[in-house]
Write an enzyme that holds these catalytic residues in place. Structure first.
Site, short mmCIF file in Angstrom:
data_model
loop_
_atom_site.label_atom_id
_atom_site.label_comp_id
_atom_site.label_asym_id
_atom_site.label_seq_id
_atom_site.Cartn_x
_atom_site.Cartn_y
_atom_site.Cartn_z
N ASP A 9 0.94 -1.22 -0.17
CA ASP A 9 -0.03 0.05 0.01
C ASP A 9 1.02 1.24 -0.12
O ASP A 9 1.49 1.58 0.99
CB ASP A 9 -0.92 0.00 1.28
CG ASP A 9 -1.75 1.32 1.36
OD1 ASP A 9 -1.42 2.03 0.66
OD2 ASP A 9 -2.42 1.33 2.40
N LYS A 65 2.82 11.25 -4.30
CA LYS A 65 1.80 10.36 -5.08
C LYS A 65 0.71 11.48 -5.76
O LYS A 65 0.35 10.96 -6.81
CB LYS A 65 0.89 9.47 -4.00
CG LYS A 65 -0.02 8.55 -4.60
CD LYS A 65 -0.47 7.73 -3.32
CE LYS A 65 -1.60 6.79 -3.88
NZ LYS A 65 -1.98 5.87 -2.84
N GLU A 76 -7.25 0.45 -4.44
CA GLU A 76 -7.19 0.38 -3.09
C GLU A 76 -8.64 0.13 -2.27
O GLU A 76 -8.64 -0.90 -1.51
CB GLU A 76 -6.76 1.78 -2.38
CG GLU A 76 -5.41 2.08 -2.52
CD GLU A 76 -4.74 3.36 -2.72
OE1 GLU A 76 -5.49 4.35 -2.19
OE2 GLU A 76 -3.43 3.66 -2.99
N ASP A 94 -12.86 5.32 1.37
CA ASP A 94 -11.46 5.23 1.74
C ASP A 94 -10.89 6.75 1.24
O ASP A 94 -10.58 7.20 0.56
CB ASP A 94 -10.95 4.24 0.65
CG ASP A 94 -9.26 4.42 0.86
OD1 ASP A 94 -8.77 5.09 1.68
OD2 ASP A 94 -8.71 3.72 0.08
#
Ligand code: ADP
Ligand code: MG
Length: 513
Positions: A5, A67, A145, A178
């Protein structure tokens, strides 16, 4: 094989152990998560806790939140006089994770499944694969994810010590919300034993906990300016102090209704208080954006709240009470933290990695994990509307289509004896192709001579299961496959990658003592 992750703020690595259970691998400091932070010093590069500490003193040497920059050519800050690509920064993090995992497990680990936000478009997915390759990892698959979190939810028979089977073996539909440090995803997933079918997904690749921190940082900065004649935000050190303090206040306000504020800058001090209500007011527009996305997803896919059995919260930012309250108001149901908000994605990636191994017996095949995902963005081609002569985005594969999916579009030559056809492939964006990601231009450049005007050229678009895209073209009239070139490289090749590889090799990642 590793499940990674690679988070905006923190990363987690897991593997499936001999008992068949996903297990988080601690890093060299003995911790479950590693800050996704890279410190570029003259003679070496360090990653993790040490790099995070350096934000306070030498913020100009630290790369964070890379990211969010994936898919761009360069990270916005230069280090020394060197520009780095976001994937190079991600590679340093991945390599550190790999080395730590190898040291912990005592073996070489060269294969991984890496998770990405469901809302990542194709260039960002490719950049993630490139980062893995630079870090010495073969990226066997990319997993979304929220899908990974659903896998962890459905398969961890004893979730985090609760001893309860979360779904009691019954089919059920879950909504995964999320909210991490820098990205937001929401997916609806149907679970039935070892079958996982994603029904729909939506999100925002640039919305996360750091945006809540920025709201508080602006407030703190204003409070500071009101009491003293200076603004911390005018210097890099001041900015990083504001962000650090803001994150701490935010965490405190998840547990308490109010919190004391004490910050110092340039010889001045600010002492004040902030309530949770005030914080929620300051950041209300951000929470609203997630509400909008959830509503849009359900409405756009004709899913009613009644059809959702469970609401699963993932990502550190779901610890803010406002998130739970929002979902409760929207759905009338109680959202749950059944899976570990920090580890679920890595565990899901590890479970998926293990499922990629070939199975032989019929029994094993029956219980083999199957995951069907969807694409988060429309795939289309840019063209011109014949009537209006305006630019338009002709959608080939609509978003939220089950993957893999393919579609053929027919183009025509517009001239006598035309020798080539160019097609611009785009992902996402509006009807005119605004804010679309350019996937590449495919050029069919060896058409035979003397084709009449209007000769059909079929272009096949295919979305692979992991969101990567392939394009093929054929010329039915000539009875053959046309030669097709897309003006970009496959992952791990091309000039840009080779240049990155050289720069990366020269960096020297800090080794264990
Ligand atoms: P990512 O995977 O994007 O790195 P994480 O899921 O690890 O993100 O979440 C990190 C974010 O969660 C950070 O913005 C952090 O401040 C936030 N966070 C962690 N704990 C809490 C808490 N108790 N209250 C509010 N936010 C939190
Ligand atoms: Mg995350």
């Amino acid at each position: 094989m590793l499940g990674i992750d690679l988070g905006t703020t923190r990363s987690v690595v897991a593997f499936v152990n001999a008992k068949g259970e996903p297990e988080t691998i601690r890093n060299r400091e003995g911790e479950f998560t590693t800050p996704s932070v890279v410190l570029f010093e003259e003679d070496c590069v360090s990653v993790g806790k040490e790099a995070l500490k350096a934000v306070a003193t030498v913020p100009e040497k630290v790369a964070r939140f890379a990211k969010r920059e994936m898919g761009k050519d360069e990270y916005p800050i230069k280090f020394g006089d060197q520009c780095y690509s976001p994937e190079l920064i991600q590679a340093a993090i991945l390599e550190r994770l790999r080395l730590d995992a190898e040291a912990r497990l005592g073996c070489t680990l060269r294969k991984a499944v890496i998770s990405v936000p469901a809302y990542f478009d194709e260039p960002k997915r490719r950049a993630t694969i490139d980062a893995g390759l630079l870090a010495g990892l073969k990226v066997e698959a990319i997993i979304n994810e929220p899908t990974a979190a659903a896998l962890a939810f459905g398969l961890e028979s004893k979730p985090y010590g609760s001893g309860v089977d979360p779904i009691g073996g019954q089919p059920c539909t879950v909504l995964v919300y999320d909210l991490g440090g820098g990205t937001f995803d929401v997916s609806v997933v149907a679970l039935d034993g070892t079958q996982f079918v994603v029904k729909a997904t939506d999100g925002n690749a640039r919305l996360g906990g750091m945006d809540w921190d920025k709201c508080l940082a602006t407030w703190l900065d204003d409070q500071f300016a009101a009491s003293h004649a200076c603004r911390p935000s005018t210097t890099l050190v001041g900015q990083s102090m504001l962000m650090r303090e803001s994150e701490e206040i935010k965490h405190a306000l998840s547990a308490r209704n109010q919190c004391k504020v004490r910050i110092a800058f340039d010889g001045f001090q600010l002492r004040t208080e902030i309530t949770r209500t005030k914080f929620e007011e300051l950041s209300a527009h951000l929470l609203d954006r997630t509400r909008f996305t959830v509503r849009h997803l359900l409405k756009g896919n004709a899913i009613a709240w009644d059809a959702i059995d469970r609401i699963i919260l993932v990502g550190g930012s779901t610890r803010m009470p406002q998130v739970r309250e929002l979902l409760q108001r929207e759905s009338g149901k109680e959202p749950e933290f059944t899976v570990s908000a920090d580890e679920a994605v890595a565990h899901g990636a590890a479970i998926y990695a293990a499922s990629l191994n070939e199975v032989e017996s019929e029994d094993e095949k029956k219980t083999q994990i199957r995951v069907t995902d969807v694409n988060a963005h429309d795939l289309g081609v840019l063209g011109y509307d014949r009537e209006t002569k305006r630019r338009c985005n002709h959608v080939m594969i609509k978003r939220n289509t089950s993957l893999p999916a393919s579609n053929v579009s027919r183009f025509e030559t517009i001239r006598e004896n035309q020798r080539s056809v160019a097609v611009e492939v785009v992902e996402g964006g509006d009807k005119r192709g605004k804010s679309s990601a350019r996937i590449g231009k495919c050029l069919i450049d060896d058409l035979p001579a003397n084709l009449p005007l209007g000769t059909p050229v079929d272009v096949l678009f295919r979305y692979e299961s992991d969101g990567l895209i392939t394009v093929k073209a054929s010329l039915p009239a000539a009875g053959r496959q046309a030669n097709l070139t897309i003006d970009r490289a496959v992952p791990g090749s091309g000039d840009k990658f080779n240049k990155m590889k050289d720069i990366y090799a020269a960096l020297g990642l800090q080794e264990d003592d």
